[in-house]
Design a protein around this motif. Structure first.
Motif, short mmCIF file in Angstrom:
data_model
loop_
_atom_site.label_atom_id
_atom_site.label_comp_id
_atom_site.label_asym_id
_atom_site.label_seq_id
_atom_site.Cartn_x
_atom_site.Cartn_y
_atom_site.Cartn_z
N GLY A 9 -13.39 -0.17 9.68
CA GLY A 9 -14.37 -0.71 10.61
C GLY A 9 -14.83 0.32 11.61
N LEU A 10 -15.50 -0.16 12.64
CA LEU A 10 -16.02 0.69 13.71
C LEU A 10 -15.08 0.58 14.91
CD1 LEU A 10 -18.26 2.40 15.07
CD2 LEU A 10 -19.38 0.23 15.66
N VAL A 11 -14.68 1.72 15.44
CA VAL A 11 -13.77 1.74 16.59
C VAL A 11 -14.21 2.87 17.52
CG1 VAL A 11 -12.11 3.25 15.41
CG2 VAL A 11 -11.34 1.73 17.26
N GLN A 12 -13.95 2.70 18.80
CA GLN A 12 -14.29 3.73 19.77
C GLN A 12 -13.25 4.84 19.75
OE1 GLN A 12 -14.72 1.78 23.59
NE2 GLN A 12 -16.84 1.20 23.15
N LEU A 17 -6.73 1.51 14.39
CA LEU A 17 -7.00 0.67 13.23
C LEU A 17 -5.77 0.72 12.33
CD1 LEU A 17 -10.64 1.55 12.05
CD2 LEU A 17 -9.87 -0.63 13.00
N ARG A 18 -5.56 -0.36 11.58
CA ARG A 18 -4.51 -0.35 10.56
C ARG A 18 -5.15 -0.66 9.22
NH1 ARG A 18 0.98 -3.84 9.36
NH2 ARG A 18 -0.54 -5.44 8.75
N GLU A 89 -13.92 12.81 14.43
CA GLU A 89 -13.72 13.57 13.19
C GLU A 89 -12.85 12.83 12.17
OE1 GLU A 89 -13.22 14.65 16.32
OE2 GLU A 89 -11.47 15.98 16.44
N ASP A 90 -12.28 11.69 12.55
CA ASP A 90 -11.55 10.86 11.59
C ASP A 90 -12.50 9.97 10.79
OD1 ASP A 90 -9.04 10.42 14.11
OD2 ASP A 90 -8.93 11.72 12.35
N THR A 91 -13.77 9.96 11.15
CA THR A 91 -14.74 9.15 10.43
C THR A 91 -14.84 9.58 8.97
OG1 THR A 91 -16.04 8.70 12.41
CG2 THR A 91 -17.18 8.53 10.29
N ALA A 92 -14.65 8.62 8.06
CA ALA A 92 -14.66 8.91 6.63
C ALA A 92 -14.43 7.60 5.87
CB ALA A 92 -13.56 9.91 6.27
N VAL A 93 -14.57 7.69 4.56
CA VAL A 93 -14.10 6.62 3.68
C VAL A 93 -12.65 6.93 3.34
CG1 VAL A 93 -14.40 5.43 1.49
CG2 VAL A 93 -16.41 6.24 2.76
N TYR A 94 -11.79 5.95 3.54
CA TYR A 94 -10.35 6.12 3.30
C TYR A 94 -9.97 5.43 2.00
CZ TYR A 94 -9.59 8.18 7.86
OH TYR A 94 -9.61 9.03 8.95
N TYR A 95 -9.20 6.16 1.19
CA TYR A 95 -8.79 5.69 -0.12
C TYR A 95 -7.28 5.63 -0.22
CZ TYR A 95 -13.57 6.98 -1.52
OH TYR A 95 -14.93 7.10 -1.62
N CYS A 96 -6.81 4.62 -0.91
CA CYS A 96 -5.40 4.49 -1.28
C CYS A 96 -5.26 4.95 -2.72
CB CYS A 96 -5.01 3.03 -1.13
SG CYS A 96 -3.37 2.59 -1.70
N THR A 121 -15.23 4.29 10.91
CA THR A 121 -16.19 4.98 11.76
C THR A 121 -15.67 4.99 13.19
OG1 THR A 121 -18.02 4.26 10.35
CG2 THR A 121 -18.57 5.08 12.54
N VAL A 122 -15.54 6.19 13.73
CA VAL A 122 -15.07 6.35 15.10
C VAL A 122 -16.24 6.87 15.93
CG1 VAL A 122 -13.34 7.35 16.63
CG2 VAL A 122 -12.78 6.89 14.22
N SER A 123 -16.75 6.01 16.80
CA SER A 123 -17.95 6.37 17.56
C SER A 123 -18.03 5.51 18.80
CB SER A 123 -19.19 6.17 16.69
OG SER A 123 -20.36 6.41 17.45
N SER A 124 -18.60 6.10 19.84
CA SER A 124 -18.83 5.34 21.06
C SER A 124 -20.24 4.75 21.07
CB SER A 124 -18.62 6.22 22.29
OG SER A 124 -19.42 7.38 22.21
#
Length: 124
Positions: A9-12, A17-18, A89-96, A121-124
């Motif tokens: 999701g989107l987080v500041q 996030l988990r 810079e952690d913004t990305a698609v995360y895969y298991c 997505t990490v954004s203010s």
């Protein structure tokens, strides 16, 4: 084998996030599980973020050490990635992913099965 990620999701910046990964068709405690990330359209290969091994040992990319924690619930056959102090810079698609050979590695080409990914997505 099927892997399904959730929790993105989107987080500041500075938030948490988990991510969760539900596995079917394979017992996760019998092999290596990993989390990877990729920035779409950047042409870079998937970056290994964290992995957890059969005996419970873990590895982390230098960029996430001290901020991310991987864990596993064998009863639910699920793997989690707790992400704290998130940065843009952690913004990305995360895969298991699963490495059925149980290799101790964060090299993406060693992994055999992948989920569809979840966007962070990490954004203010």
């Amino acid at each position: 084998v099927q892997l399904v990620e959730s929790g993105g999701g989107l987080v500041q910046p500075g938030g948490s996030l988990r991510l969760s990964c539900t596995a079917s068709g394979f017992i996760i405690s019998s092999t290596t599980m990993g989390w990877f990330r990729q920035v779409p359209g950047k042409g870079r290969e998937r970056e290994g973020v964290s992995s957890i091994y059969t005996e419970g040992g873990t590895d982390y990319a230098d960029s996430v050490k001290g901020r991310f924690t991987i864990s596993r619930d064998n009863a639910k056959n699920m793997v989690y990635l707790q992400m704290n102090s998130l940065k843009p810079e952690d913004t990305a698609v995360y895969y298991c992913a699963i490495d059925i050979h149980g290799t101790r590695t964060l090299a993406f080409h060693e992994y055999d099965y992948w989920g569809q990914g979840t966007q962070v997505t990490v954004s203010s």
